[in-house]
Design an enzyme around this catalytic site. Structure first.
Site, mmCIF file in Angstrom:
data_model
loop_
_atom_site.group_PDB
_atom_site.id
_atom_site.type_symbol
_atom_site.label_atom_id
_atom_site.label_comp_id
_atom_site.label_asym_id
_atom_site.label_seq_id
_atom_site.Cartn_x
_atom_site.Cartn_y
_atom_site.Cartn_z
ATOM 1 N N SER A 138 51.455 55.133 28.686
ATOM 2 C CA SER A 138 50.575 54.762 29.785
ATOM 3 C C SER A 138 51.300 54.945 31.125
ATOM 4 O O SER A 138 51.724 56.050 31.448
ATOM 5 C CB SER A 138 50.073 53.333 29.584
ATOM 6 O OG SER A 138 48.947 53.075 30.383
ATOM 7 N N ASP A 266 39.823 57.287 24.747
ATOM 8 C CA ASP A 266 40.574 56.308 25.534
ATOM 9 C C ASP A 266 39.712 55.819 26.697
ATOM 10 O O ASP A 266 39.392 56.583 27.607
ATOM 11 C CB ASP A 266 41.863 56.956 26.057
ATOM 12 C CG ASP A 266 42.825 55.955 26.671
ATOM 13 O OD1 ASP A 266 42.368 54.945 27.223
ATOM 14 O OD2 ASP A 266 44.040 56.201 26.611
ATOM 15 N N HIS A 295 43.500 53.419 23.610
ATOM 16 C CA HIS A 295 44.608 53.460 24.574
ATOM 17 C C HIS A 295 45.852 52.858 23.927
ATOM 18 O O HIS A 295 45.918 51.665 23.624
ATOM 19 C CB HIS A 295 44.253 52.664 25.833
ATOM 20 C CG HIS A 295 45.263 52.826 26.932
ATOM 21 N ND1 HIS A 295 45.351 53.973 27.691
ATOM 22 C CD2 HIS A 295 46.244 52.001 27.380
ATOM 23 C CE1 HIS A 295 46.330 53.841 28.566
ATOM 24 N NE2 HIS A 295 46.894 52.664 28.391
#
Length: 325
Positions: A138, A266, A295
């Site tokens: 991320s 996602d 995610h």
């Protein structure tokens, strides 16, 4: 050309991206037996590194996502898996994320690659690793992609490449996606800890005096960037920060083999976070977009022992980067 195809075979209910995301985030994984090393930075601050060693000359530097740490579930499972494959692991805790507030007003943000560069050089100067791979999740993935593109002329030869997972490479559109109702639970959790850190900073540094009512009312990343990130780090505003911190403009400059894995479902990512054209025209930037995964999830079933994302990371390291433990 470098678009890799690999699909995660999922079972109900993990074809729902929120189930996949939340299950991975909140499932307790075995905490690695880290050895912590505190590194003093050039600006009188510190960065905590957590080592998980297997006496290897090959190492993987892991960087967590927004408000994560070396104890985040996805970092723990990746660190343990890499150790079991014979790699040394260094889990980098971004400033203020290691369980102790850092020394200065500035903490971290999605584009603060000077910290990545500092830690990379620290590892090379102080350890005998012949091969180091960078792996981020991320926000941490955005840092790695931006670093490899931004510092492409000075990346040390010991760095063999990078892997980035579930990355909002276009922060402008990704923050808009995260502000939607479908992501309300995630936004609320992110802002809960970010707000508490801002309050703490305002107490420690009297010259930083944000409006407490605005902090309490903040409900989006735009609100937070206006209160903290933009003024503290010298950006002209949220839009300026998102544009300058995004890794997408740097992808074409990457000259080390690097893989981005973004699941198509996602809910954090916008359509601009799937850079197919860049990958197709690049010799070094690889892209993989499995249909499912959420995610930083990539779970196929309950009590999953498949470790799909961890397998993809090791496979890329060994098959594309030619780095073995």
């Amino acid at each position: 050309m470098p678009i890799l195809k690999s699909q995660l075979t999922t079972k109900f209910p993990f074809r729902n991206p929120h189930v996949n995301t939340l299950y991975k985030f909140f499932t307790n994984k075995e905490k690695p037996t880290y050895q912590r090393k505190r590194i003093t930075t050039w600006d009188n601050d510190f960065i905590d590194l957590d080592f998980l060693t297997s006496d290897s000359f090959s190492a993987v530097l892991l960087i967590h996502g927004l408000e994560g740490s070396s104890e985040s579930s996805y970092i723990c499972s990746t660190a343990n898996y890499l150790r079991d494959q014979g790699y040394d692991v260094i889990a980098m805790n971004l400033r203020s994320c290691s369980g102790e507030d850092n020394n200065i007003l500035k903490t971290y943000h999605a584009g603060k690659t000077d910290d990545v560069n500092f830690i990379v050089n620290y590892l090379i100067d102080n350890y005998n690793y012949t091969d180091i791979v960078l792996c981020g999740f991320s926000l941490g993935g955005n840092l790695i992609l931006k670093y490899l593109g931004e510092y492409n002329q000075t990346v040390p030869s010991n760095i063999k490449g990078g892997i980035a997972v579930s990355v909002p490479i276009d922060l402008t559109s990704a923050q808009a996606e995260l502000s939607k109702l479908k992501n309300k639970i995630y936004m609320k959790e992110f802002l809960r800890t970010l707000k508490s850190k801002v309050i703490l900073k305002s107490q420690k540094f009297p010259d930083y005096n944000p409006d407490k009512k605005l902090i309490a009312k903040a409900s989006t990343f735009r609100d937070f960037e206006e209160i903290y990130t933009a003024p503290v780090f010298g950006f002209d505003g949220p839009e300026d920060y998102w544009a300058k911190a995004s890794s997408k403009p740097y992808l074409s400059s990457i000259n080390h083999k690097t893989l981005l894995i973004n699941a198509k479902d996602d809910s954090f990512l916008s359509i601009d976070c799937y850079p197919y054209e860049i990958a197709e025209s690049s010799e070094n930037f690889y892209l993989m977009t499995p249909k499912y995964g959420g995610h930083v999830g990539f779970v196929s079933t309950f009590n999953d022992e498949v470790f799909w994302i961890e397998n993809q990371i090791v496979s890329f390291i060994q098959n594309q980067l030619n780095t073995y433990s």
